[in-house]
Design an enzyme around this catalytic site. Structure first.
Site, PDB file in Angstrom:
ATOM      1  N   SER A  35       0.850  -1.193   0.000  1.00 40.31           N
ATOM      2  CA  SER A  35       0.000   0.000   0.000  1.00 40.31           C
ATOM      3  C   SER A  35       0.882   1.238   0.000  1.00 40.31           C
ATOM      4  O   SER A  35       1.859   1.308   0.729  1.00 40.31           O
ATOM      5  CB  SER A  35      -0.874   0.025   1.255  1.00 40.31           C
ATOM      6  OG  SER A  35      -1.606  -1.165   1.354  1.00 40.31           O
ATOM      7  N   HIS A  66      -8.396  -5.022  -7.187  1.00 47.21           N
ATOM      8  CA  HIS A  66      -6.937  -5.184  -7.210  1.00 47.21           C
ATOM      9  C   HIS A  66      -6.587  -6.625  -7.512  1.00 47.21           C
ATOM     10  O   HIS A  66      -6.213  -7.385  -6.616  1.00 47.21           O
ATOM     11  CB  HIS A  66      -6.321  -4.742  -5.883  1.00 47.21           C
ATOM     12  CG  HIS A  66      -6.553  -3.300  -5.594  1.00 47.21           C
ATOM     13  ND1 HIS A  66      -5.770  -2.300  -6.126  1.00 47.21           N
ATOM     14  CD2 HIS A  66      -7.496  -2.678  -4.862  1.00 47.21           C
ATOM     15  CE1 HIS A  66      -6.226  -1.131  -5.721  1.00 47.21           C
ATOM     16  NE2 HIS A  66      -7.272  -1.335  -4.955  1.00 47.21           N
ATOM     17  N   HIS A  88      -1.839 -11.865   0.965  1.00 41.48           N
ATOM     18  CA  HIS A  88      -1.543 -11.778   2.396  1.00 41.48           C
ATOM     19  C   HIS A  88      -1.971 -13.049   3.122  1.00 41.48           C
ATOM     20  O   HIS A  88      -2.942 -13.702   2.743  1.00 41.48           O
ATOM     21  CB  HIS A  88      -2.277 -10.575   3.009  1.00 41.48           C
ATOM     22  CG  HIS A  88      -1.812  -9.260   2.505  1.00 41.48           C
ATOM     23  ND1 HIS A  88      -2.376  -8.649   1.406  1.00 41.48           N
ATOM     24  CD2 HIS A  88      -0.831  -8.426   2.934  1.00 41.48           C
ATOM     25  CE1 HIS A  88      -1.758  -7.489   1.185  1.00 41.48           C
ATOM     26  NE2 HIS A  88      -0.820  -7.336   2.088  1.00 41.48           N
ATOM     27  N   TYR A  90      -3.404 -13.036   5.937  1.00 44.32           N
ATOM     28  CA  TYR A  90      -4.728 -12.801   6.552  1.00 44.32           C
ATOM     29  C   TYR A  90      -5.878 -13.041   5.579  1.00 44.32           C
ATOM     30  O   TYR A  90      -7.030 -13.158   5.991  1.00 44.32           O
ATOM     31  CB  TYR A  90      -4.824 -11.402   7.176  1.00 44.32           C
ATOM     32  CG  TYR A  90      -4.668 -10.231   6.237  1.00 44.32           C
ATOM     33  CD1 TYR A  90      -5.649  -9.908   5.309  1.00 44.32           C
ATOM     34  CD2 TYR A  90      -3.531  -9.433   6.283  1.00 44.32           C
ATOM     35  CE1 TYR A  90      -5.504  -8.826   4.456  1.00 44.32           C
ATOM     36  CE2 TYR A  90      -3.370  -8.346   5.443  1.00 44.32           C
ATOM     37  CZ  TYR A  90      -4.357  -8.051   4.524  1.00 44.32           C
ATOM     38  OH  TYR A  90      -4.209  -6.990   3.674  1.00 44.32           O
ATOM     39  N   GLU A  91      -5.570 -13.105   4.290  1.00 44.71           N
ATOM     40  CA  GLU A  91      -6.629 -13.395   3.319  1.00 44.71           C
ATOM     41  C   GLU A  91      -6.954 -14.888   3.276  1.00 44.71           C
ATOM     42  O   GLU A  91      -7.896 -15.293   2.600  1.00 44.71           O
ATOM     43  CB  GLU A  91      -6.198 -12.919   1.927  1.00 44.71           C
ATOM     44  CG  GLU A  91      -6.115 -11.399   1.828  1.00 44.71           C
ATOM     45  CD  GLU A  91      -5.534 -10.937   0.506  1.00 44.71           C
ATOM     46  OE1 GLU A  91      -6.312 -10.633  -0.402  1.00 44.71           O
ATOM     47  OE2 GLU A  91      -4.291 -10.894   0.392  1.00 44.71           O
ATOM     48  N   ALA A 118       2.955  -1.031   3.887  1.00 46.48           N
ATOM     49  CA  ALA A 118       2.427  -0.009   4.793  1.00 46.48           C
ATOM     50  C   ALA A 118       2.578  -0.559   6.203  1.00 46.48           C
ATOM     51  O   ALA A 118       2.418  -1.759   6.425  1.00 46.48           O
ATOM     52  CB  ALA A 118       0.964   0.264   4.484  1.00 46.48           C
ATOM     53  N   MET A 215       1.690  -6.420   8.359  1.00 45.31           N
ATOM     54  CA  MET A 215       1.118  -7.757   8.158  1.00 45.31           C
ATOM     55  C   MET A 215       1.696  -8.488   6.948  1.00 45.31           C
ATOM     56  O   MET A 215       1.024  -9.322   6.344  1.00 45.31           O
ATOM     57  CB  MET A 215      -0.401  -7.645   8.028  1.00 45.31           C
ATOM     58  CG  MET A 215      -1.074  -6.959   9.202  1.00 45.31           C
ATOM     59  SD  MET A 215      -2.828  -6.697   8.923  1.00 45.31           S
ATOM     60  CE  MET A 215      -3.238  -5.611  10.305  1.00 45.31           C
ATOM     61  N   SER A 216       2.923  -8.153   6.576  1.00 51.70           N
ATOM     62  CA  SER A 216       3.503  -8.817   5.393  1.00 51.70           C
ATOM     63  C   SER A 216       5.017  -8.846   5.500  1.00 51.70           C
ATOM     64  O   SER A 216       5.584  -8.777   6.588  1.00 51.70           O
ATOM     65  CB  SER A 216       3.091  -8.041   4.125  1.00 51.70           C
ATOM     66  OG  SER A 216       3.690  -6.749   4.112  1.00 51.70           O
ATOM     67  N   ASN A 239       0.421   5.278   9.714  1.00 54.58           N
ATOM     68  CA  ASN A 239      -0.298   5.663  10.939  1.00 54.58           C
ATOM     69  C   ASN A 239       0.608   5.427  12.134  1.00 54.58           C
ATOM     70  O   ASN A 239       1.553   4.655  12.060  1.00 54.58           O
ATOM     71  CB  ASN A 239      -1.570   4.813  11.091  1.00 54.58           C
ATOM     72  CG  ASN A 239      -1.265   3.328  11.107  1.00 54.58           C
ATOM     73  OD1 ASN A 239      -0.998   2.730  10.049  1.00 54.58           O
ATOM     74  ND2 ASN A 239      -1.266   2.737  12.277  1.00 54.58           N
ATOM     75  N   HIS A 253      -8.333   1.233   8.498  1.00 58.57           N
ATOM     76  CA  HIS A 253      -7.802   0.924   7.173  1.00 58.57           C
ATOM     77  C   HIS A 253      -7.956   2.129   6.252  1.00 58.57           C
ATOM     78  O   HIS A 253      -7.116   2.376   5.382  1.00 58.57           O
ATOM     79  CB  HIS A 253      -8.522  -0.300   6.604  1.00 58.57           C
ATOM     80  CG  HIS A 253      -7.929  -0.784   5.311  1.00 58.57           C
ATOM     81  ND1 HIS A 253      -6.595  -1.102   5.174  1.00 58.57           N
ATOM     82  CD2 HIS A 253      -8.473  -0.982   4.092  1.00 58.57           C
ATOM     83  CE1 HIS A 253      -6.347  -1.482   3.934  1.00 58.57           C
ATOM     84  NE2 HIS A 253      -7.469  -1.422   3.250  1.00 58.57           N
TER      85      HIS A 253
HETATM   86  N1  HPA Z   1      -0.619  -2.364  12.209  1.00 55.41           N
HETATM   87  C1  HPA Z   1      -0.457  -3.406  11.370  1.00 55.41           C
HETATM   88  N2  HPA Z   1      -0.387  -3.287  10.048  1.00 55.41           N
HETATM   89  C2  HPA Z   1      -0.458  -2.047   9.542  1.00 55.41           C
HETATM   90  C3  HPA Z   1      -0.625  -0.915  10.351  1.00 55.41           C
HETATM   91  C4  HPA Z   1      -0.705  -1.084  11.756  1.00 55.41           C
HETATM   92  O1  HPA Z   1      -0.855  -0.120  12.559  1.00 55.41           O
HETATM   93  N3  HPA Z   1      -0.676   0.160   9.526  1.00 55.41           N
HETATM   94  C5  HPA Z   1      -0.527  -0.310   8.254  1.00 55.41           C
HETATM   95  N4  HPA Z   1      -0.399  -1.649   8.257  1.00 55.41           N
END
Ligand code: HPA
Length: 279
Positions: A35, A66, A88, A90-91, A118, A215-216, A239, A253
């Site tokens: 991302s 996507h 991912h 998580y998918e 990200a 998460m990757s 963030n 998200h």
């Molecule tokens: N935590 C986990 N994965 C993320 C975050 C987060 O705060 N921001 C972007 N991907």
């Protein structure tokens, strides 16, 4: 054509054969777009864009709109293969699927891979929109992608001492100066997701030495090292991690995507400089 090995693991050689029919040149550089790094793929000249569905074994992510594309072409004087879209954990994908693209890049002849993502910033003072050069990782995803069948010719026990190549790390920092983006550096901690972390988890991760959480990436870095690729990683800090911006500041998200969109142009410049310096 045989596209699966014993144990259900797809064969990256079959995938590479399918790709070479459409793009015969050898990409020396592989890039995985997370991302915030999406526009990178659009910057390449004479690009061949191949939907994942046309490459046996490349899993298509479930994010609507996507579908995942492998974009190959020349960029800043280099032949580059870009995985635009990742699968991912998580998918619901299993480790061989999550990391299959890395094995394909290695099979195509790539020598270096740039993993982008990200992430939430854990280090005090870091702001949304900063970038972080990954110096090392902590894999808390609850599994290891090298578990199970050992691909022919690969090592079972892979050294991770300098998983993120020091020379490529230096290149990342130099590229950031040229691209005029703020580059932090630090340790990426990988969680399975998809829930964001609790504030208590983030405090625990800070104690463990993590600077960012996502998460990757960690499984891809592990597989890349098994394949002998030099690895670089860049996080876009989208963030501040949970609880660090005050008890009422939630992580969403939407915020991740919004910041990713805002920094996209800086991300494109950054990766362009990074590729240019590979020469
Ligand atoms: N935590 C986990 N994965 C993320 C975050 C987060 O705060 N921001 C972007 N991907």
């Amino acid at each position: 054509m045989r596209t699966r090995r014993a144990g259900g693991i797809p064969d990256p050689r079959a995938a590479a054969r399918a790709i070479r029919r459409l793009f015969p040149a050898r990409p020396r550089i592989g890039i995985v777009l997370g991302s915030g790094f999406g526009p990178v793929a659009g910057a390449m000249a004479d690009a061949v864009s191949i939907p994942y569905s046309r490459v046996p074994g490349l899993a298509t992510g479930s994010v609507p709109g996507h579908p995942g594309r492998l974009v190959l072409g020349s960029w800043e004087g280099q032949t580059v293969a870009v995985l635009a879209g990742r699968s991912h954990y998580y998918e619901g994908f299993e480790w061989p699927q999550v990391t299959f693209g890395i094995r394909v890049l290695a099979e195509l002849g790539a020598e270096e891979v740039l993993l982008t993502n990200a992430a939430g910033g854990i280090r005090r003072g870091w702001k949304a929109g900063d970038f972080m050069a990954i110096t090392d990782h902590i894999n808390l995803m609850g599994g290891n992608p090298l578990r199970g069948a050992l691909p022919e010719g690969r090592e079972r026990f892979v050294d991770m001492t300098r998983a993120y190549d020091p020379g490529l790390l230096a290149r990342t920092k130099a590229a950031a100066r040229l691209a005029k983006v703020r580059m932090r550096e630090g340790v990426y901690l990988a969680v399975p997701g998809p829930s964001f972390e609790t504030p208590a988890e983030i405090r625990a991760f800070a104690t463990l030495g993590a600077d960012a959480v996502g998460m990757s990436t960690a499984p891809e870095a592990i597989v890349a090292r098994q394949c002998g690729l030099r690895v670089a990683g860049i996080s876009c800090i989208t963030n501040v991690a949970a609880g660090l911006a005050g008890p009422h500041q939630e992580v969403t998200h939407a915020e991740v995507l919004d910041v990713a969109r805002q920094v996209a142009e800086g991300a494109r410049r950054l990766v362009a400089e990074w590729v240019k310096m590979a020469g």
